[in-house]
Design a protein around this motif. Structure first.
Motif, PDB file in Angstrom:
ATOM      1  N   GLN A 168      85.524  45.279  -5.558  1.00 22.64           N
ATOM      2  CA  GLN A 168      86.565  44.964  -6.539  1.00 22.64           C
ATOM      3  C   GLN A 168      86.007  44.870  -7.956  1.00 22.64           C
ATOM      4  O   GLN A 168      86.664  45.272  -8.913  1.00 22.64           O
ATOM      5  N   ARG A 169      84.758  44.401  -8.064  1.00 23.62           N
ATOM      6  CA  ARG A 169      84.120  44.409  -9.400  1.00 23.62           C
ATOM      7  C   ARG A 169      83.941  45.853  -9.866  1.00 23.62           C
ATOM      8  O   ARG A 169      84.135  46.189 -11.026  1.00 23.62           O
ATOM      9  N   TRP A 170      83.582  46.702  -8.939  1.00 19.04           N
ATOM     10  CA  TRP A 170      83.377  48.126  -9.266  1.00 19.04           C
ATOM     11  C   TRP A 170      84.698  48.740  -9.750  1.00 19.04           C
ATOM     12  O   TRP A 170      84.748  49.447 -10.765  1.00 19.04           O
ATOM     13  N   ALA A 171      85.786  48.415  -9.038  1.00 17.64           N
ATOM     14  CA  ALA A 171      87.108  48.925  -9.453  1.00 17.64           C
ATOM     15  C   ALA A 171      87.443  48.434 -10.860  1.00 17.64           C
ATOM     16  O   ALA A 171      87.935  49.195 -11.711  1.00 17.64           O
ATOM     17  N   ALA A 172      87.157  47.165 -11.120  1.00 17.05           N
ATOM     18  CA  ALA A 172      87.480  46.598 -12.442  1.00 17.05           C
ATOM     19  C   ALA A 172      86.649  47.296 -13.522  1.00 17.05           C
ATOM     20  O   ALA A 172      87.148  47.586 -14.622  1.00 17.05           O
ATOM     21  N   LEU A 173      85.383  47.602 -13.224  1.00 16.55           N
ATOM     22  CA  LEU A 173      84.539  48.296 -14.211  1.00 16.55           C
ATOM     23  C   LEU A 173      85.058  49.706 -14.468  1.00 16.55           C
ATOM     24  O   LEU A 173      85.005  50.211 -15.589  1.00 16.55           O
ATOM     25  N   MET A 174      85.577  50.350 -13.413  1.00 22.92           N
ATOM     26  CA  MET A 174      86.171  51.682 -13.625  1.00 22.92           C
ATOM     27  C   MET A 174      87.343  51.596 -14.586  1.00 22.92           C
ATOM     28  O   MET A 174      87.531  52.454 -15.442  1.00 22.92           O
ATOM     29  N   GLN A 175      88.139  50.558 -14.424  1.00 16.20           N
ATOM     30  CA  GLN A 175      89.291  50.392 -15.313  1.00 16.20           C
ATOM     31  C   GLN A 175      88.825  50.124 -16.740  1.00 16.20           C
ATOM     32  O   GLN A 175      89.362  50.683 -17.697  1.00 16.20           O
ATOM     33  N   ALA A 218      93.221  63.269 -15.962  1.00 12.96           N
ATOM     34  CA  ALA A 218      91.919  62.657 -15.651  1.00 12.96           C
ATOM     35  C   ALA A 218      92.067  61.132 -15.651  1.00 12.96           C
ATOM     36  O   ALA A 218      91.525  60.448 -14.771  1.00 12.96           O
ATOM     37  N   MET A 219      92.813  60.594 -16.606  1.00 12.45           N
ATOM     38  CA  MET A 219      93.057  59.138 -16.638  1.00 12.45           C
ATOM     39  C   MET A 219      93.773  58.726 -15.346  1.00 12.45           C
ATOM     40  O   MET A 219      93.454  57.701 -14.737  1.00 12.45           O
ATOM     41  N   GLY A 220      94.741  59.531 -14.920  1.00 11.31           N
ATOM     42  CA  GLY A 220      95.457  59.246 -13.661  1.00 11.31           C
ATOM     43  C   GLY A 220      94.500  59.282 -12.478  1.00 11.31           C
ATOM     44  O   GLY A 220      94.591  58.457 -11.563  1.00 11.31           O
ATOM     45  N   GLU A 221      93.568  60.229 -12.500  1.00 15.16           N
ATOM     46  CA  GLU A 221      92.626  60.291 -11.372  1.00 15.16           C
ATOM     47  C   GLU A 221      91.699  59.070 -11.341  1.00 15.16           C
ATOM     48  O   GLU A 221      91.316  58.607 -10.264  1.00 15.16           O
ATOM     49  N   ILE A 222      91.337  58.547 -12.504  1.00 17.10           N
ATOM     50  CA  ILE A 222      90.495  57.337 -12.495  1.00 17.10           C
ATOM     51  C   ILE A 222      91.265  56.181 -11.842  1.00 17.10           C
ATOM     52  O   ILE A 222      90.713  55.419 -11.042  1.00 17.10           O
ATOM     53  N   ASP A 223      92.561  56.074 -12.130  1.00 18.32           N
ATOM     54  CA  ASP A 223      93.375  55.045 -11.455  1.00 18.32           C
ATOM     55  C   ASP A 223      93.365  55.274  -9.949  1.00 18.32           C
ATOM     56  O   ASP A 223      93.204  54.343  -9.160  1.00 18.32           O
ATOM     57  N   SER A 279      91.639  52.877  -7.153  1.00 21.89           N
ATOM     58  CA  SER A 279      92.535  52.223  -6.183  1.00 21.89           C
ATOM     59  C   SER A 279      91.898  52.184  -4.787  1.00 21.89           C
ATOM     60  O   SER A 279      92.163  51.268  -4.009  1.00 21.89           O
ATOM     61  N   PHE A 280      91.046  53.153  -4.465  1.00 12.53           N
ATOM     62  CA  PHE A 280      90.378  53.122  -3.148  1.00 12.53           C
ATOM     63  C   PHE A 280      89.361  51.986  -3.078  1.00 12.53           C
ATOM     64  O   PHE A 280      89.201  51.365  -2.029  1.00 12.53           O
ATOM     65  N   LEU A 281      88.686  51.711  -4.206  1.00  6.62           N
ATOM     66  CA  LEU A 281      87.722  50.602  -4.217  1.00  6.62           C
ATOM     67  C   LEU A 281      88.469  49.281  -4.042  1.00  6.62           C
ATOM     68  O   LEU A 281      88.050  48.400  -3.293  1.00  6.62           O
ATOM     69  N   GLU A 282      89.588  49.174  -4.728  1.00  6.96           N
ATOM     70  CA  GLU A 282      90.369  47.947  -4.649  1.00  6.96           C
ATOM     71  C   GLU A 282      90.922  47.755  -3.231  1.00  6.96           C
ATOM     72  O   GLU A 282      90.761  46.711  -2.601  1.00  6.96           O
ATOM     73  N   ALA A 299      78.601  51.168 -10.182  1.00 10.17           N
ATOM     74  CA  ALA A 299      78.370  50.539  -8.863  1.00 10.17           C
ATOM     75  C   ALA A 299      77.166  49.605  -8.939  1.00 10.17           C
ATOM     76  O   ALA A 299      77.188  48.490  -8.404  1.00 10.17           O
ATOM     77  N   GLU A 300      76.137  50.077  -9.642  1.00 11.08           N
ATOM     78  CA  GLU A 300      74.923  49.258  -9.819  1.00 11.08           C
ATOM     79  C   GLU A 300      75.300  47.953 -10.536  1.00 11.08           C
ATOM     80  O   GLU A 300      74.918  46.869 -10.123  1.00 11.08           O
ATOM     81  N   GLU A 301      76.092  48.116 -11.617  1.00  8.86           N
ATOM     82  CA  GLU A 301      76.500  46.937 -12.396  1.00  8.86           C
ATOM     83  C   GLU A 301      77.346  45.981 -11.580  1.00  8.86           C
ATOM     84  O   GLU A 301      77.317  44.776 -11.781  1.00  8.86           O
TER      85      GLU A 301
END
Ligand code: NAP
Length: 485
Positions: free
Chosen positions: A78-85, A106-111, A115-118, A197-199
Motif C-alpha cells: 500500500q505504501r508502494w501504491a501511494a508512492l505511485m500516486q 498513461a496517467m490512467g494506466e498508472i491508476d 490499483s493492483f498494489l492496493e 518499491a525500494e522506498e
C-alpha cells in the motif's frame, strides 16, 4: 528531455537482488521513442550467469519473505501504491516517452497499475485456508495456503506498468518473490516502479527486473528448478513455446495471450452507448490491447447508422505525439507493428472491404496510422483471423442472433467479447453462448483490479485481478491429522 520532477526514477540499469546493475557493462539494448525515433536511453543485457545470480537472490529472499505476516506485506504494497500516486506525472511521462500512448492514457494506466498494489495489499491479509469435516472421528482435515516460491514474470510493451503490477502484486501478497523480464521496448516504466518499491520497504531480492536478451533470460528462468512458476503475458505463439519449455521442470503457469475480440451490436442496442463502447474498446492505446475489439458484427437494421456514427467519431480523433495537448491517438510501437496494420488493411481492401475512414499512413510520422473504419469485411480477409493491434475497426453485417454467435466464436482465441443489446433474454442467451473468458455486456471498458481477467482456448489460462488472482501464486496444502483421541 523527459522533464521529470524526480530524475532518479529514470534508470539505465537492471535491478538485481536489490542492487542496480550495469550487467557485464559491454552489452546494451537501446530504447527509442516510437513517436519520433529519438533515443531515450539504454539498459544492460544481463548474462545468463547474472540471471542465475538473480535467481539465487530471489530464493534467499523467499526464505525470509515467506514468513512475513499479511499485515506487513499489505503495508509495503500500500505504501508502494501511494508512492505511485505521488509520482504519477513522472511515471506517466516515462511511459508516454517509451510506449507512445497519449499522456492522459498513461496517467490512467498508472491508476490502473497502482490499483493492483492496493487491492492485493488488502488481499494479503485474507489468504484463507479451509477446515473439512473428516470421514473418521479420529481425524481432522485442514487446508493451508502457502506461497508457490520464486516466480518468473515476462511482460509485453502495451501496458508497461499495468502488466508489471498485475503479476507482481498478487505474487508478493501471496509471499512469493519475483524475477521480471519487461519488454525490450518499455523497460523504463518497470525500473521506475522498482525505485518506488525500494522506498516502500520491499526487501532486497523480493523483486528483480532482468533486462536483455529474451531467449537467454527466458531459458535461464525456465530451466531453473528454483523458479516454480512462470506468468507470461504476450503473444500466443511465444506462450506456446514457453509452455512446452516449462514442462521440463513442471512449472506452474499463467498464460495471458492474444485475443481476437468480437464486438456485436444488435438492432435493439442503445446506439450512443455502442459507439462510445466501440471507441473505448477499439482505439484505446492505438488499438494495441489484447482485449481490443478486433471484429465488429453489426445487425442489418442498425448497420448504416452505426457505421455512420462511428466513422464520424473516428474522423475527429486527434493523432500525434502522446505529449501534445488533446491527442487521442499515438504512434504504433514500432515499424513492424506499422507494417502489420498496413498489410491487413491492404489485404482487406484488395478483397472487397470498403474504406470509410483512414486506410492509410498518417502524416504525423513514420509509425503513425490514420484511424480507420472498414466495412463489408468477411472471413476471406486476414484481418478477421489475426490480431490487428492497430487503430482499425473492421465491420461485418449479420442478420440474426445465431449467425452473430457463430461469427463471434469462429476463432481460436477466447479472451474478451463485447455485445450491445437492450433485450434481457438475449443478454443471458448471448452471454452464455460466447466462448470467451470475459464478456462486456453494454460495456466497452472491462479492465479492473477487482475482477478475474483471463482467457480460454488459445488466449491462455489463469486469472489476474480479484481474489482469484492470488490463487495463481499460492498452493493448497492438505493436512490430515490422525489418531485424535
Ligand atoms: P511477444 O512478442 O509474445 O512478447 C512478450 C514478451 O515475451 C516480451 O517481453 C518478449 O521479449 C518476451 N519473449 C519473446 N520470446 C521469448 C522467449 N523465447 N523467452 C522468453 N521471453 C520471450 O508479445 P508482444 O508483441 O510484446 O505483446 C503483444 C501481445 O501480447 C499480443 O498478442 C497481446 O494480445 C498480448 N497481450 C495479452 C494480454 C492478456 O492479458 N491476455 C495483455 C497484453 C498483451 P522480446 O521482445 O525481447 O522477445
Amino acid at each position: 528531455m523527459l522533464n521529470l520532477q524526480r530524475t532518479d526514477l529514470f534508470r539505465e540499469a537492471a535491478y538485481v537482488g536489490g542492487e542496480w546493475s550495469a550487467g557485464s557493462g559491454d552489452s546494451w539494448q537501446t530504447i527509442h521513442n516510437p513517436a519520433d525515433g529519438e533515443r531515450l536511453g539504454r539498459v544492460p543485457c544481463l548474462t545468463r550467469a547474472q540471471v542465475a545470480d538473480a535467481i539465487r537472490a530471489a530464493d534467499k529472499a523467499f526464505a525470509e519473505y515467506r514468513q512475513w505476516t499479511g499485515k506487513a506485506k499489505a503495508a509495503v504494497l500500500q505504501r508502494w501504491a501511494a508512492l505511485m500516486q505521488e509520482h504519477k506525472a513522472d511515471l506517466a511521462r516515462i511511459m508516454t516517452a517509451e510506449q507512445g500512448k497519449p499522456y492522459a492514457e498513461a496517467m490512467g494506466e498508472i491508476d490502473y497499475a497502482s490499483s493492483f498494489l492496493e487491492w492485493f495489499g488488502e488481499e494479503a491479509k485474507r489468504i484463507y485456508g479451509e477446515t473439512i469435516p473428516a470421514p473418521r472421528g479420529t481425524q481432522r482435515i485442514t487446508v493451508i495456503r502457502q506461497p508457490v516460491g520464486v516466480c518468473a514474470a515476462i511482460t509485453p510493451w502495451n501496458f508497461p506498468s499495468g502488466m508489471v503490477t498485475r503479476k507482481v502484486a498478487p505474487a508478493l501478497a501471496a509471499g512469493c518473490t519475483v524475477l521480471l523480464k519487461p519488454a525490450p521496448q518499455t523497460p523504463f516504466s518497470a525500473l521506475a516502479l522498482c525505485v518506488l518499491a525500494e522506498e516502500a520497504g520491499l526487501p532486497k531480492g523480493a523483486l528483480s527486473i532482468l533486462t536483455g536478451n529474451a531467449e537467454d533470460i527466458g531459458a535461464e528462468l525456465i530451466e531453473s528448478e528454483t523458479v516454480r512458476k512462470l506468468s507470461f503475458t504476450g503473444s500466443t505463439a511465444v506462450g506456446k513455446k514457453l509452455m512446452a519449455a516449462c514442462a521440463g521442470t513442471m512449472k506452474k503457469l499463467s498464460l495471458e495471450l492474444g485475443g481476437n475480440a468480437p464486438f456485436i451490436v444488435f438492432d435493439d442496442a442503445n446506439l450512443d452507448a455502442a459507439v462510445q463502447g466501440a471507441l473505448a474498446s477499439k482505439f484505446r492505446n492505438g488499438g494495441q490491447t489484447c482485449v481490443c475489439a478486433n471484429r465488429f458484427f453489426v445487425q442489418a437494421g442498425i448497420y448504416d447508422s452505426f457505421v455512420e456514427r462511428l466513422t464520424k467519431a473516428v474522423i475527429s480523433m486527434r493523432v500525434g505525439r502522446g505529449t501534445d495537448h488533446g491527442v487521442t491517438l499515438g504512434p504504433l510501437i514500432d515499424d513492424a507493428a506499422f507494417r502489420k496494420v498496413e498489410r491487413l488493411v491492404d489485404d482487406a481492401r484488395a478483397k472487397g472491404a470498403q474504406v470509410r475512414a483512414g486506410g492509410q499512413p498518417h502524416s504525423a510520422g513514420p509509425r503513425f496510422y490514420t484511424p480507420t473504419v472498414l466495412t463489408e469485411v468477411d472471413y476471406s480477409m486476414s484481418i478477421m483471423h489475426e490480431e490487428i493491434f492497430g487503430p482499425v475497426a473492421a465491420i461485418t453485417r449479420f442478420t440474426d442472433e445465431a449467425e452473430a454467435i457463430t461469427l463471434a466464436n469462429t476463432t481460436r482465441y477466447g479472451l474478451a467479447a463485447y455485445f450491445y443489446t437492450s433485450d434481457l433474454n438475449r443478454s443471458i442467451r448471448v452471454t452464455e453462448a460466447l466462448d470467451y473468458g470475459i464478456v462486456g455486456l453494454n460495456e466497452g471498458a472491462i479492465s479492473t483490479e477487482v475482477a478475474p481477467f483471463g482467457g480460454i482456448k488459445e488466449s491462455g489460462f489463469g486469472k489476474e485481478g480479484s481474489r482469484h488472482g492470488i490463487d495463481e501464486y499460492s498452493e493448497r496444502k492438505y493436512v490430515c491429522v490422525g489418531n485424535v483421541s
